[in-house]
Write an enzyme that holds these catalytic residues in place. Structure first.
Site, PDB file in Angstrom:
ATOM      1  N   ARG A 168       0.846  -1.195   0.000  1.00 26.40           N
ATOM      2  CA  ARG A 168       0.000   0.000   0.000  1.00 26.40           C
ATOM      3  C   ARG A 168       0.880   1.244   0.000  1.00 26.40           C
ATOM      4  NH1 ARG A 168      -4.864   1.403   4.250  1.00 26.40           N
ATOM      5  NH2 ARG A 168      -3.237   1.038   5.818  1.00 26.40           N
ATOM      6  N   ASP A 457      -3.882   3.310  14.105  1.00 22.52           N
ATOM      7  CA  ASP A 457      -3.103   3.883  13.015  1.00 22.52           C
ATOM      8  C   ASP A 457      -3.694   5.241  12.675  1.00 22.52           C
ATOM      9  OD1 ASP A 457      -5.372   3.410  11.488  1.00 22.52           O
ATOM     10  OD2 ASP A 457      -4.438   1.895  10.204  1.00 22.52           O
TER      11      ASP A 457
END
Length: 554
Positions: A168, A457
């Site tokens: 990603r 996150d």
């Protein structure tokens, strides 16, 4: 180090020249020249959309692309080698230790994350690329530092079959300030982080991945519309031609994690159809995107305490059911959302209750037709696998589950009031604590932080800070009648900061400043990582690099 139009401002530490080679940088340079202008135009379109939504416009399914949605014949490329069975995917940053743990995890797929789980220091980005470079070639090893400088624990990949890697990159909105690009008019900009991440990874690893029976695969974050998907498709087509890959070799899974993208899922698949493998329900960024885009639109778009925003709420059910139906209709995998609980052997009762919730969440996803789902910790893999095994059996996926009975309307996606619930003082304090603690971790270079039994996150921290901003600006009350004001949040911030330890190298003062900017300010920064990244000084070598000497050495 300088190429024709790229300047590397970051230090060239050991082995960085294996990633930042002249040929690799020349390729990134071509990506910047070819696609940088389109990227800037699309980011301007995002600003216009936010302005329109703030002034009363509601999202809708696009009438101008109805023919694409009605055409029954087109399909996406689908799974590439190693991607047919994705029932359990583990996510995590790309430092050597986490890379080895992920590859030993027995998951089907590893989302190698340079985005929300990575704090984008120069070292994290380039050394993350080095970890992937070594892992793909089967030579990654790591020894943790021990006491008094002695070697600590050794880590190496021992699994016979490792997960398929899906990398990603950072989103379109982010830049890499250590790589500057000078355009044809002579203006200098920080390079697109997306193009840097994808360019370096594909250039070095595409052929090695194909030789190993896998492929260059990507998770695409933060897309807001099909035009942004079209740009990615052009990047992939260009990359394949430049690297001598057959068209369609690259596969992408798109995170449907912004509210606008939920209304263009089918169009996104269409634009990426030659390169698309699936859609993912990036549920926490999706919740953040709702708050961000509709934060000024009144009580209709106010959500309760963060821990009460469940996947069983009607507007979240509409989102996930539409995603499964859309993906399977076009031959794409549908991948479920993150379970971020961190098991703790010291708290067996807490762990047992949490694992029951994880199992219920994965059971719902499997029964809804998802082909797989995400976990943030290796100990959750058996829990998730058991629920998907119970539904899938020996099948690698359930693309045959078309969910033709689903008929989601725009009003159902927009029905945020269906969340109900309440805001509590405990919920306000939790958001303050999570935001400042996560920011402190991020500013120290750690993008995936264990906080209160959860792996936080950037996406989850975004929910916390944006809820605080929205609640304060609407002058809402908690369930006990307490008004949520700046003074209340300021007081909680002071209490949280007073309770936190201050080890050597802590960044609490900087975290407090960023907290005030992204939460207590009148303006609403679109992403907390943007002003936080501005806190990172450009890392430089003590001695300047002679570009000619450096390129000859490389």
């Amino acid at each position: 180090m300088t190429t024709t139009s790229l300047t590397i401002n970051g230090p060239m530490r050991p082995r960085y020249d294996e990633i930042l080679t002249p040929d690799a940088l020349a390729f990134v340079e071509r990506l910047q020249h070819r696609f940088g202008g389109q990227r800037h135009a699309l980011l301007a379109d995002r600003m216009q959309l936010r302005y329109d939504l703030g002034n009363g416009r509601d999202l809708r399914f696009l009438p101008e692309t109805e023919s694409i949605r009605r055409d029954p014949d087109w399909r996406v490329a689908g799974a590439g080698p190693g991607l047919h069975d994705r029932r359990v995917e583990i996510t995590g940053p790309c430092d050597p230790k986490m890379t080895i743990n992920a590859l030993n995890s027995r998951a089907n797929v590893w989302l190698a994350d340079l985005e929300d789980a990575t704090s984008p220091t120069w070292a994290n980005i380039i050394e993350g690329q080095l970890s992937l470079f070594d892992a793909i070639r089967g030579r990654l090893e790591y020894t943790s530092p021990g006491a008094d400088g002695a070697p600590g624990k050794e880590y190496r990949v021992t699994a016979e079959r490792t997960p398929t890697i899906v990398m990603r990159p950072r989103g379109w909105h982010l830049v890499e300030k250590h790589i500057e690009h000078t355009d044809r008019s002579g203006r200098t900009f920080a390079a697109s982080a997306s193009l840097v991440d994808v360019g370096l990874y594909a250039f070095h690893n595409a052929h090695a991945l194909i030789a190993a029976g896998r492929g260059p695969y990507f998770y695409l974050p933060k897309l807001e519309n099909h035009r942004e998907a079209r740009l990615w498709n052009e990047v992939f087509t260009f990359t394949e031609a430049e690297l001598g890959l057959p068209h369609g070799t690259i596969r992408a899974t798109v995170l449907i994690e912004t509210f606008p993208a939920a209304f263009e899922m089918e169009e996104i698949l269409y634009e990426l159809r030659d390169h698309c493998a699936g859609l993912n329900a990036g549920r926490w960024d999706y919740v953040f995107s709702i708050i961000k885009n509709y934060r000024n639109r009144g009580l209709r778009f106010v959500l309760p305490d963060r821990d009460r925003i469940l996947m069983t709420l009607p507007f979240m059910r509409a989102y996930t059911e539409l995603l499964v139906q859309t993906a399977h209709k076009r031959g794409a995998h549908a991948i479920g959302g993150m379970s971020a609980f961190i098991p703790d052997r010291r708290s067996p009762e807490v762990t047992e209750r949490a694992l029951e919730r994880v199992a219920a969440d994965k059971r719902r996803e499997a029964r809804d037709g998802f082909d797989g789902s995400w976990v943030a910790h290796p100990d959750l893999i058996p829990v998730a696998r058991a629920e998907f095994d119970a539904v899938l059996g020996d099948r690698p996926n359930q693309l045959d589950v078309l969910r033709e009975e689903v008929a989601v309307t725009a009003s159902e996606l927009l029905d945020i009031r269906s969340a109900g619930g309440e805001i509590t003082l405990a919920g306000v304090r939790a958001n303050v604590s999570i935001t400042v603690r996560y920011l402190e971790s991020w500013l120290r270079g750690i993008g995936a932080a264990a906080i209160d039994h959860l792996m936080e996150d950037a996406a989850t921290a975004e929910i916390s800070r944006s809820q605080l901003w929205q609640w304060m600006h609407h002058e809402l009350r908690c369930a006990d009648g307490t008004f949520i004001t700046h003074d209340l949040v300021e007081g909680m911030l002071a209490e949280v900061l007073a309770e936190l330890p201050r080890p050597d190298g802590h960044k609490l003062a900087e975290a407090e400043e960023v907290f005030r900017q992204v939460t207590l300010g009148e303006d609403f920064p679109t992403f907390l990582t943007v002003p936080a990244y501005a806190r990172f000084l450009v890392e430089r070598d003590e001695e300047p690099i002679d570009s000619a000497t450096d390129q000859r050495a490389a």
